[in-house]
Design a protein around this motif. Structure first.
Motif, PDB file in Angstrom:
ATOM      1  N   UNK A   1       0.834  -1.184   0.000  1.00  0.00           N
ATOM      2  CA  UNK A   1       0.000   0.000   0.000  1.00  0.00           C
ATOM      3  C   UNK A   1       0.875   1.242   0.000  1.00  0.00           C
ATOM      4  N   UNK A   2       0.264   2.396  -0.219  1.00  0.00           N
ATOM      5  CA  UNK A   2       0.995   3.650  -0.178  1.00  0.00           C
ATOM      6  C   UNK A   2       0.325   4.575   0.830  1.00  0.00           C
ATOM      7  N   UNK A   3       1.119   5.117   1.722  1.00  0.00           N
ATOM      8  CA  UNK A   3       0.638   5.992   2.794  1.00  0.00           C
ATOM      9  C   UNK A   3       1.184   7.390   2.546  1.00  0.00           C
ATOM     10  N   UNK A   4       0.319   8.316   2.215  1.00  0.00           N
ATOM     11  CA  UNK A   4       0.719   9.685   1.870  1.00  0.00           C
ATOM     12  C   UNK A   4       0.650  10.545   3.123  1.00  0.00           C
ATOM     13  N   UNK A   5       1.753  11.207   3.438  1.00  0.00           N
ATOM     14  CA  UNK A   5       1.855  11.976   4.681  1.00  0.00           C
ATOM     15  C   UNK A   5       2.224  13.423   4.370  1.00  0.00           C
ATOM     16  N   UNK A   6       1.530  14.343   5.015  1.00  0.00           N
ATOM     17  CA  UNK A   6       1.909  15.750   4.970  1.00  0.00           C
ATOM     18  C   UNK A   6       1.947  16.262   6.407  1.00  0.00           C
ATOM     19  N   UNK A   7       2.896  17.149   6.684  1.00  0.00           N
ATOM     20  CA  UNK A   7       3.053  17.675   8.043  1.00  0.00           C
ATOM     21  C   UNK A   7       2.764  19.171   8.045  1.00  0.00           C
ATOM     22  N   UNK A   8       2.054  19.623   9.057  1.00  0.00           N
ATOM     23  CA  UNK A   8       1.686  21.039   9.137  1.00  0.00           C
ATOM     24  C   UNK A   8       2.564  21.808  10.101  1.00  0.00           C
ATOM     25  N   UNK A   9       3.481  21.116  10.784  1.00  0.00           N
ATOM     26  CA  UNK A   9       4.419  21.836  11.633  1.00  0.00           C
ATOM     27  C   UNK A   9       5.387  22.626  10.773  1.00  0.00           C
ATOM     28  N   UNK A  10       5.717  23.831  11.169  1.00  0.00           N
ATOM     29  CA  UNK A  10       6.612  24.665  10.374  1.00  0.00           C
ATOM     30  C   UNK A  10       8.055  24.353  10.724  1.00  0.00           C
ATOM     31  N   UNK A  11       8.829  23.931   9.731  1.00  0.00           N
ATOM     32  CA  UNK A  11      10.236  23.648   9.976  1.00  0.00           C
ATOM     33  C   UNK A  11      11.089  24.884   9.762  1.00  0.00           C
ATOM     34  N   UNK A  12      10.781  25.666   8.710  1.00  0.00           N
ATOM     35  CA  UNK A  12      11.689  26.743   8.340  1.00  0.00           C
ATOM     36  C   UNK A  12      11.726  27.874   9.360  1.00  0.00           C
ATOM     37  N   UNK A  13      10.561  28.262   9.889  1.00  0.00           N
ATOM     38  CA  UNK A  13      10.520  29.458  10.720  1.00  0.00           C
ATOM     39  C   UNK A  13      10.807  29.183  12.187  1.00  0.00           C
TER      40      UNK A  13
ATOM     41  N   UNK B   1       6.991  18.597  12.853  1.00  0.00           N
ATOM     42  CA  UNK B   1       7.976  18.787  11.798  1.00  0.00           C
ATOM     43  C   UNK B   1       7.917  17.621  10.807  1.00  0.00           C
ATOM     44  N   UNK B   2       8.137  17.903   9.519  1.00  0.00           N
ATOM     45  CA  UNK B   2       8.081  16.827   8.529  1.00  0.00           C
ATOM     46  C   UNK B   2       9.013  15.659   8.846  1.00  0.00           C
ATOM     47  N   UNK B   3      10.248  15.932   9.247  1.00  0.00           N
ATOM     48  CA  UNK B   3      11.186  14.846   9.533  1.00  0.00           C
ATOM     49  C   UNK B   3      10.689  13.988  10.682  1.00  0.00           C
ATOM     50  N   UNK B   4      10.166  14.616  11.726  1.00  0.00           N
ATOM     51  CA  UNK B   4       9.655  13.859  12.873  1.00  0.00           C
ATOM     52  C   UNK B   4       8.440  13.030  12.484  1.00  0.00           C
ATOM     53  N   UNK B   5       7.551  13.630  11.693  1.00  0.00           N
ATOM     54  CA  UNK B   5       6.341  12.923  11.279  1.00  0.00           C
ATOM     55  C   UNK B   5       6.680  11.696  10.432  1.00  0.00           C
TER      56      UNK B   5
END
Length: 301
Positions: free
Chosen positions: A37-49, A99-103
């Motif tokens: 299967x494929x699990x699509x993930x998006x993270x809403x935590x802001x990494x840059x700021x 954060x994306x990396x953590x997620x």
């Protein structure tokens, strides 16, 4: 589409960039080939700021609500996109408030994760040196293989590229070779096993006494080739359908891998190595490969 959910999943991070679209398509192809299967993930935590480098790398002032709304729209669109290409796939979507990396690391650590795939949009220059990219952070800690797609990649879907793998005799390298053969068998392509070597005479004063044949380039090259041959011998027996090209390359490991690989190829390296790939730690050789490759790179622990 079979109603039975798969036992394992390819995790893919999406952020709206071109490289994350390439990651999505590569993940879809991988899942289709392996029955995953494929699990699509998006993270809403802001990494840059966030953090002390916020002013350096920028960032938006969007509210958590608007970021969550945008993330939902993004994963819904990504799901629709990949199902148009691979209508038989099982697809899940998830939104993480971190954060994306953590997620993505959390998803990669799940028992049912088979691999995690990301784009390489990341940061560049001074900011990247201090903060690092999502792909680099993931590759340092992920328990499953991490595949990082390039910023630009014209041929993702339907391209039968070779599998380029760094072979040095270490345990991570052996796992990388195993991953490479599995990929090649599934895709019907060849494995190119690369073992880099450099003239020993230039390093003799710094490493102390060395055997006389270490000054013989032909002997060093042959030793590198034997290392690669030993590395792939067991996999050849397990995957007799896979053609293998052994290359002992006189070059720095990064240069060897990048010169042999093309944009259509998948480069596979272990997380750490020895010999020709000594000190293969993220932030050194592997980070250089990630930043310099024109095609996808897989890091295997």
């Amino acid at each position: 589409m079979d109603s039975t959910a798969p036992d394992r999943w390819v995790v893919v991070g999406v952020d709206g960039s071109d490289s994350s679209r390439y990651a999505l398509e590569w993940s879809g192809n991988e899942a289709a080939l392996r029955g995953l299967g494929i699990r699509i993930v998006s993270a809403v935590g802001r990494i840059e700021a966030d953090g002390p480098f916020g002013d350096l790398v920028g960032g938006g002032d969007a509210s958590a609500w608007s970021r969550s709304r945008d993330a939902r729209a993004l994963v819904d669109y990504a799901r629709e996109w990949i199902l148009r290409i691979f209508p038989e796939l099982h697809v899940e979507t998830r939104i993480a408030t971190e954060r994306p990396a953590n997620a993505l690391l959390a998803e990669a650590s799940a028992d049912d994760a088979a691999a995690v795939v990301v784009g390489s949009r990341g940061l560049s220059g001074l900011a990247a040196a201090f903060i690092g990219s999502v792909g680099v952070e993931l590759a340092a800690d992920s328990p499953v293989p991490v595949v990082v797609m390039p910023k630009k990649h014209e041929n993702v879907q339907g391209v039968k590229g070779r599998i380029i793998v760094g072979a040095d005799g270490s345990e991570p390298s052996r796992r990388a070779v195993e991953f490479a053969f599995t990929q090649a068998s599934q895709r019907g392509t060849e494995v190119v096993a690369v073992c880099a070597w450099q003239p020993m005479a230039a390093f003799a004063s710094s490493v102390g006494p060395v055997p006389p044949d270490a000054f013989d380039d032909d002997a060093v090259a042959e030793s590198a080739r034997r290392t690669a041959e030993q590395e792939v011998s067991g996999m050849r027996e397990r995957h007799p359908d896979v053609e293998v090209d052994i290359r002992a390359v006189r070059a720095h490991p990064v240069v060897a891998l990048l010169e042999v690989g093309t944009p259509a190829d998948l480069i596979v390296i272990g997380s750490r190595g020895r010999g020709g790939f000594a000190g293969l730690l993220l932030g050194s050789i592997s980070q250089s490969v990630l930043h310099g490759a024109k095609g996808p790179v897989a890091i295997v622990h």
